[in-house]
Design a protein around this motif. Sequence first.
Motif, PDB file in Angstrom:
ATOM      1  N   THR A  61      30.088  59.904  -1.211  1.00  0.00           N
ATOM      2  CA  THR A  61      29.554  58.652  -1.328  1.00  0.00           C
ATOM      3  C   THR A  61      30.591  57.432  -0.946  1.00  0.00           C
ATOM      4  N   LYS A  62      30.016  56.391  -0.701  1.00  0.00           N
ATOM      5  CA  LYS A  62      30.814  55.261  -0.118  1.00  0.00           C
ATOM      6  C   LYS A  62      31.091  54.486  -1.426  1.00  0.00           C
ATOM      7  N   GLY A  63      32.397  54.028  -1.362  1.00  0.00           N
ATOM      8  CA  GLY A  63      32.716  53.065  -2.706  1.00  0.00           C
ATOM      9  C   GLY A  63      33.111  53.861  -3.690  1.00  0.00           C
ATOM     10  N   SER A  64      33.150  53.291  -4.819  1.00  0.00           N
ATOM     11  CA  SER A  64      33.625  53.656  -6.128  1.00  0.00           C
ATOM     12  C   SER A  64      33.293  53.019  -7.353  1.00  0.00           C
ATOM     13  N   LEU A  65      33.596  53.388  -8.382  1.00  0.00           N
ATOM     14  CA  LEU A  65      33.100  52.976  -9.561  1.00  0.00           C
ATOM     15  C   LEU A  65      34.362  52.737 -10.521  1.00  0.00           C
ATOM     16  N   ARG A  66      34.534  51.538 -11.222  1.00  0.00           N
ATOM     17  CA  ARG A  66      35.549  51.424 -12.258  1.00  0.00           C
ATOM     18  C   ARG A  66      35.188  51.325 -13.538  1.00  0.00           C
ATOM     19  N   TRP A  67      35.777  51.774 -14.586  1.00  0.00           N
ATOM     20  CA  TRP A  67      35.526  51.508 -15.944  1.00  0.00           C
ATOM     21  C   TRP A  67      36.710  50.866 -16.517  1.00  0.00           C
ATOM     22  N   ILE A  68      36.732  49.734 -16.863  1.00  0.00           N
ATOM     23  CA  ILE A  68      37.825  49.060 -17.711  1.00  0.00           C
ATOM     24  C   ILE A  68      37.630  48.995 -18.927  1.00  0.00           C
ATOM     25  N   ASN A  69      38.699  49.557 -19.862  1.00  0.00           N
ATOM     26  CA  ASN A  69      38.248  49.476 -21.371  1.00  0.00           C
ATOM     27  C   ASN A  69      39.316  48.750 -22.038  1.00  0.00           C
ATOM     28  N   ILE A  70      38.922  47.670 -22.719  1.00  0.00           N
ATOM     29  CA  ILE A  70      39.757  46.816 -23.148  1.00  0.00           C
ATOM     30  C   ILE A  70      39.681  46.718 -24.932  1.00  0.00           C
ATOM     31  N   PHE A  99      25.833  40.452 -19.158  1.00  0.00           N
ATOM     32  CA  PHE A  99      26.716  40.709 -20.309  1.00  0.00           C
ATOM     33  C   PHE A  99      26.004  40.906 -21.537  1.00  0.00           C
ATOM     34  N   MET A 100      26.483  41.976 -22.346  1.00  0.00           N
ATOM     35  CA  MET A 100      25.705  42.487 -23.340  1.00  0.00           C
ATOM     36  C   MET A 100      26.595  42.639 -24.736  1.00  0.00           C
ATOM     37  N   ILE A 101      26.151  42.271 -25.884  1.00  0.00           N
ATOM     38  CA  ILE A 101      26.684  42.891 -27.109  1.00  0.00           C
ATOM     39  C   ILE A 101      25.858  43.838 -27.813  1.00  0.00           C
ATOM     40  N   LEU A 102      26.506  44.828 -28.361  1.00  0.00           N
ATOM     41  CA  LEU A 102      25.715  45.743 -29.163  1.00  0.00           C
ATOM     42  C   LEU A 102      26.573  46.205 -30.147  1.00  0.00           C
ATOM     43  N   HIS A 103      26.052  46.392 -31.500  1.00  0.00           N
ATOM     44  CA  HIS A 103      26.765  47.077 -32.529  1.00  0.00           C
ATOM     45  C   HIS A 103      26.390  48.606 -32.962  1.00  0.00           C
ATOM     46  N   PHE A 104      27.375  49.227 -33.289  1.00  0.00           N
ATOM     47  CA  PHE A 104      27.401  50.514 -33.610  1.00  0.00           C
ATOM     48  C   PHE A 104      28.033  50.816 -34.853  1.00  0.00           C
ATOM     49  N   PRO A 105      27.636  51.873 -35.697  1.00  0.00           N
ATOM     50  CA  PRO A 105      28.045  52.142 -36.997  1.00  0.00           C
ATOM     51  C   PRO A 105      29.268  53.097 -36.839  1.00  0.00           C
ATOM     52  N   PHE A 142      29.913  44.273 -23.336  1.00  0.00           N
ATOM     53  CA  PHE A 142      29.747  45.179 -22.137  1.00  0.00           C
ATOM     54  C   PHE A 142      29.597  44.254 -20.901  1.00  0.00           C
ATOM     55  N   PHE A 143      30.488  44.136 -19.845  1.00  0.00           N
ATOM     56  CA  PHE A 143      30.175  43.451 -18.773  1.00  0.00           C
ATOM     57  C   PHE A 143      29.860  44.431 -17.581  1.00  0.00           C
ATOM     58  N   ILE A 144      28.541  44.460 -16.880  1.00  0.00           N
ATOM     59  CA  ILE A 144      27.845  45.492 -16.002  1.00  0.00           C
ATOM     60  C   ILE A 144      27.815  44.385 -14.635  1.00  0.00           C
ATOM     61  N   SER A 145      28.155  45.316 -13.918  1.00  0.00           N
ATOM     62  CA  SER A 145      27.734  44.879 -12.410  1.00  0.00           C
ATOM     63  C   SER A 145      28.032  45.935 -11.302  1.00  0.00           C
ATOM     64  N   HIS A 146      27.774  45.486 -10.218  1.00  0.00           N
ATOM     65  CA  HIS A 146      27.940  46.492  -9.090  1.00  0.00           C
ATOM     66  C   HIS A 146      29.446  46.988  -8.826  1.00  0.00           C
ATOM     67  N   GLY A 147      29.949  48.073  -9.165  1.00  0.00           N
ATOM     68  CA  GLY A 147      30.998  48.750  -9.002  1.00  0.00           C
ATOM     69  C   GLY A 147      31.971  48.666 -10.301  1.00  0.00           C
ATOM     70  N   TYR A 148      31.341  48.321 -11.319  1.00  0.00           N
ATOM     71  CA  TYR A 148      32.337  48.292 -12.484  1.00  0.00           C
ATOM     72  C   TYR A 148      31.491  47.987 -13.720  1.00  0.00           C
ATOM     73  N   LEU A 149      32.074  48.563 -14.732  1.00  0.00           N
ATOM     74  CA  LEU A 149      31.605  48.505 -16.288  1.00  0.00           C
ATOM     75  C   LEU A 149      32.895  48.130 -16.954  1.00  0.00           C
ATOM     76  N   ILE A 181      25.394  51.280 -14.019  1.00  0.00           N
ATOM     77  CA  ILE A 181      24.150  51.361 -14.828  1.00  0.00           C
ATOM     78  C   ILE A 181      23.782  52.775 -15.559  1.00  0.00           C
ATOM     79  N   ILE A 182      24.415  53.811 -14.615  1.00  0.00           N
ATOM     80  CA  ILE A 182      24.153  55.243 -15.185  1.00  0.00           C
ATOM     81  C   ILE A 182      25.586  55.468 -15.895  1.00  0.00           C
ATOM     82  N   LEU A 183      26.743  54.977 -15.417  1.00  0.00           N
ATOM     83  CA  LEU A 183      27.869  55.064 -16.469  1.00  0.00           C
ATOM     84  C   LEU A 183      27.437  54.494 -17.617  1.00  0.00           C
TER      85      LEU A 183
END
Length: 320
Positions: free
Chosen positions: A21-30, A74-80, A94-101, A135-137
């Motif tokens: 496929t064209k393009g790529s997907l970035r996941w930045i974890n901070i 932009f999303m905030i979620l809590h998990f136990p 979470f910051f979600i947009s085209h091409g990155y999470l 969004i799938i990631l």
Amino acid sequence: MPQYKKISDHISQIVIDNPKTKGSLRWINITNAGKKEIDYLKKNFDFNLNHLKASISTVFSQRPMISEEKGYFFMILHFPVYDNGRIVPAEIEFFISHGYLITVHNHNIPALNIFFEKCKTDSSSLLAHNWESSIILLYELLEKLINDCYLLIDRNSVGISQVEDMIFSQKQKEAVTMILNLRRSIINLRKILQNHQDILGRLTLVKSSLVPQPYIKKHYDHLIEHSRKIWTMLDNQKEMVEVLNNTNESLLNDRMTSIMKTLTIFSVIVYPLTLLAGIFGMNAKYMPLINHPYGFWGILALMTVCSMGMLLFFERKRWL
């Protein structure tokens, strides 16, 4: 093979690139975001300043939220997470947009860390690799985080079984502490997870240029179903703990009643003996049996008769 890059001590990046496929997907974890990490986001992304402030490690949001901004979600979620013997909320931004999470979090979250390592070593088995869609990631990450909640629920189930065994093994005092811990765990889980269904419902409406909307809805509906199932299990556990607590209190009260009954009977039996001892201990001049050669034995026999009479009275009244 995904491309992994350690940008700084607290920032890691994975680039998922499907050659078909064209393009790529970035996941930045901070992790543990401070000034340097926020400056990095400011420099590379056009995010709302309030959202960046919410991502600082010293800030904790009291409620989950989702907000659609220009060019991103932009999303905030809590998990136990299980920390030092208790369940505490771990917050993820979470910051979600085209091409990155982008994920920002402070706690050590096992499910997130394991999934990040999987993406780092081999992302070809991921749905996100096929679609190169953030969004799938995000869906795959949320699925791992939600499934991890079942482990904590299972821990509660084991605790409930142990409490039940303790109660009916006459260990009511020890069961009290475990019941309180279970109550706290269930309450914390309910507080952490109570708004997940609303947030996930919003995500079913997200549109993507890469993924058909029905496909997105299908997968996020699956997460909503998991969330409902977890909530139902927590409701059942809450009811079970309440029943066990009531049973334990009933047994404790019954035991206390039995002890008080025994003490009361003992004190009532001893009372006439004390009364007789007090009467014959008076220094009156003409006390009966005082100067009799068998006076002591007579008084002792009188006390024995009184005690036996009290016991027979209790037996006839069925108080014993």
